[in-house]
Design an enzyme around this catalytic site. Structure first.
Site, PDB file in Angstrom:
ATOM      1  CB  SER A   1      -0.850  -0.015   1.276  1.00 48.92           C
ATOM      2  OG  SER A   1      -1.539   1.209   1.446  1.00 48.92           O
TER       3      SER A   1
ATOM      4  CE1 TYR B   1      -4.201  -2.171   5.557  1.00 51.75           C
ATOM      5  CE2 TYR B   1      -3.431   0.023   4.988  1.00 51.75           C
ATOM      6  CZ  TYR B   1      -3.951  -1.198   4.609  1.00 51.75           C
ATOM      7  OH  TYR B   1      -4.208  -1.460   3.283  1.00 51.75           O
TER       8      TYR B   1
HETATM    9  P1  NDP Z   1     -11.991  -5.524   0.354  1.00 55.77           P
HETATM   10  O1  NDP Z   1     -12.412  -5.360   1.772  1.00 55.77           O
HETATM   11  O2  NDP Z   1     -12.957  -5.253  -0.724  1.00 55.77           O
HETATM   12  O3  NDP Z   1     -11.385  -6.966   0.130  1.00 55.77           O
HETATM   13  C1  NDP Z   1     -10.629  -7.640   1.103  1.00 55.77           C
HETATM   14  C2  NDP Z   1     -10.635  -9.115   0.772  1.00 55.77           C
HETATM   15  O4  NDP Z   1      -9.860  -9.818   1.750  1.00 55.77           O
HETATM   16  C3  NDP Z   1     -12.029  -9.698   0.765  1.00 55.77           C
HETATM   17  O5  NDP Z   1     -12.177 -10.509  -0.370  1.00 55.77           O
HETATM   18  C4  NDP Z   1     -12.056 -10.532   2.027  1.00 55.77           C
HETATM   19  O6  NDP Z   1     -12.886 -11.669   1.817  1.00 55.77           O
HETATM   20  C5  NDP Z   1     -10.600 -10.966   2.127  1.00 55.77           C
HETATM   21  N1  NDP Z   1     -10.243 -11.426   3.458  1.00 55.77           N
HETATM   22  C6  NDP Z   1     -10.271 -10.731   4.611  1.00 55.77           C
HETATM   23  N2  NDP Z   1      -9.919 -11.527   5.635  1.00 55.77           N
HETATM   24  C7  NDP Z   1      -9.686 -12.759   5.100  1.00 55.77           C
HETATM   25  C8  NDP Z   1      -9.307 -14.017   5.645  1.00 55.77           C
HETATM   26  N3  NDP Z   1      -9.084 -14.186   6.962  1.00 55.77           N
HETATM   27  N4  NDP Z   1      -9.155 -15.061   4.795  1.00 55.77           N
HETATM   28  C9  NDP Z   1      -9.384 -14.914   3.489  1.00 55.77           C
HETATM   29  N5  NDP Z   1      -9.733 -13.754   2.906  1.00 55.77           N
HETATM   30  C10 NDP Z   1      -9.895 -12.695   3.719  1.00 55.77           C
HETATM   31  O7  NDP Z   1     -10.703  -4.573   0.195  1.00 55.77           O
HETATM   32  P2  NDP Z   1      -9.653  -4.385  -1.006  1.00 55.77           P
HETATM   33  O8  NDP Z   1     -10.047  -5.152  -2.187  1.00 55.77           O
HETATM   34  O9  NDP Z   1      -9.417  -2.946  -1.126  1.00 55.77           O
HETATM   35  O10 NDP Z   1      -8.336  -5.022  -0.345  1.00 55.77           O
HETATM   36  C11 NDP Z   1      -7.493  -5.935  -0.998  1.00 55.77           C
HETATM   37  C12 NDP Z   1      -6.048  -5.679  -0.580  1.00 55.77           C
HETATM   38  O11 NDP Z   1      -5.618  -4.434  -1.098  1.00 55.77           O
HETATM   39  C13 NDP Z   1      -5.808  -5.627   0.928  1.00 55.77           C
HETATM   40  O12 NDP Z   1      -4.617  -6.315   1.228  1.00 55.77           O
HETATM   41  C14 NDP Z   1      -5.643  -4.145   1.186  1.00 55.77           C
HETATM   42  O13 NDP Z   1      -4.866  -3.897   2.341  1.00 55.77           O
HETATM   43  C15 NDP Z   1      -4.943  -3.714  -0.100  1.00 55.77           C
HETATM   44  N6  NDP Z   1      -5.041  -2.290  -0.382  1.00 55.77           N
HETATM   45  C16 NDP Z   1      -6.246  -1.700  -0.645  1.00 55.77           C
HETATM   46  C17 NDP Z   1      -6.337  -0.349  -0.852  1.00 55.77           C
HETATM   47  C18 NDP Z   1      -7.633   0.342  -1.059  1.00 55.77           C
HETATM   48  O14 NDP Z   1      -7.670   1.588  -0.986  1.00 55.77           O
HETATM   49  N7  NDP Z   1      -8.735  -0.342  -1.354  1.00 55.77           N
HETATM   50  C19 NDP Z   1      -5.126   0.505  -0.865  1.00 55.77           C
HETATM   51  C20 NDP Z   1      -3.904  -0.223  -0.618  1.00 55.77           C
HETATM   52  C21 NDP Z   1      -3.865  -1.563  -0.388  1.00 55.77           C
HETATM   53  P3  NDP Z   1     -13.817 -12.385   2.901  1.00 55.77           P
HETATM   54  O15 NDP Z   1     -14.317 -11.329   3.845  1.00 55.77           O
HETATM   55  O16 NDP Z   1     -14.899 -12.996   2.048  1.00 55.77           O
HETATM   56  O17 NDP Z   1     -12.943 -13.408   3.537  1.00 55.77           O
END
Ligand code: NDP
Length: 246
Positions: free
Chosen positions: A143, A156
């Site tokens: 990030s 974070y």
């Molecule tokens: P979302 O919340 O839309 O997606 C997060 C995903 O992680 C979901 O599919 C969720 O699925 C999954 N997840 C969470 N906990 C678990 C677990 N224990 N096991 C398996 N899957 C898990 O957010 P984003 O798409 O934005 O995030 C994706 C990545 O991008 C993250 O690592 C985030 O830190 C990073 N990121 C995002 C930014 C943003 O602004 N959006 C900026 C910088 C980095 P489920 O709940 O179904 O398990």
């Protein structure tokens, strides 16, 4: 949506956190570009709907990335389904921002378990297979918070600095045959800020996310990294909304 790419077509791409946001957008783009994707997360309904939508080149398995066994079974299931694993996108992550003195220790632990240990389990599950293949690509989501710290983002950011360091270390150690790419986005419009339980931190995030860009911006960055010829490793892509300062 887009044309098939010769370096993406046919590749088997395993994506964690594919039930929403960046993981979902990446799956959609890569399938449109000719890849086969194996989707993982905890929300089965979302995974099933996405896989149904994407057709024969997509399959899924429920996985909680905090379980090393489940992550291993997930990557093994992808290889069983599609015959090999070319790329792992360690994308699952959480961002419950808060100031340290709010002592949201449970949330700290969840972030460490998902954002750091989940990524390590993804690497552990795929690396031996990739070394045996003599080829592979591991992509992780850091990030801009993996480059700078702001109030409320200490833990974070700590997890995202760790992801950056682990991926860079991986690249140096196995770079001879396996590619490693860090993707470091700024504010992207997903469900990520919705789970912030601290009111002030949530308000701060809402302000930052008012300029958030579409998830496909990150999917395009991931696609670009995969689409390079084998002898080119995109080490990191940092991308933010044009309107985001830090
Ligand atoms: P979302 O919340 O839309 O997606 C997060 C995903 O992680 C979901 O599919 C969720 O699925 C999954 N997840 C969470 N906990 C678990 C677990 N224990 N096991 C398996 N899957 C898990 O957010 P984003 O798409 O934005 O995030 C994706 C990545 O991008 C993250 O690592 C985030 O830190 C990073 N990121 C995002 C930014 C943003 O602004 N959006 C900026 C910088 C980095 P489920 O709940 O179904 O398990």
């Amino acid at each position: 949506m887009t044309d098939s790419n010769e370096n993406i077509a046919g590749k088997v791409v395993v994506i964690t956190g594919a039930s929403s946001g960046l993981g979902e957008a990446t799956a959609r783009r890569l399938v449109a570009e000719g890849a086969r994707v194996f989707l993982g997360a905890r929300r089965e309904e979302n995974l099933r709907a996405l896989a149904d939508d994407l057709g024969d080149n997509a399959a899924y398995q429920v996985v909680d990335v905090t379980s090393r066994d489940q992550v291993q079974q997930f990557v093994d299931a992808a290889a069983e389904k599609f015959g090999r694993v070319d790329v792992v996108v360690n994308n699952a992550g959480l961002m419950p921002l808060s100031p340290l003195d709010a002592l949201k220790v449970d949330e700290w632990e969840t972030m460490i378990d998902v954002n750091i240990k989940g990524v390590l389990y993804g690497i552990a599950a795929a690396l031996p297979r990739m070394q045996e293949q003599g080829d592979g690509h591991i992509i992780t989501l850091s990030s801009v918070a993996g480059h700078t710290v702001l109030p409320n983002s200490a833990v974070y950011s700590g997890t995202k600095y760790a992801v950056w360091a682990i991926t860079e270390g991986l690249r140096q150690e196995v770079g001879g045959e396996i590619r490693a790419t860090i993707i470091s986005p700024g504010a992207v419009d997903t469900e990520l800020p919705q789970r912030i339980s601290h009111d002030e931190a949530r308000e701060g995030a809402d302000a930052l996310y008012s300029v958030a860009i579409d998830a496909d911006a990150v999917a395009r960055a991931i696609s670009y990294a995969i689409a390079q010829p084998r002898d080119v490793d995109i080490n990191e892509i940092v991308l933010r909304p044009t309107a985001q300062a830090v």
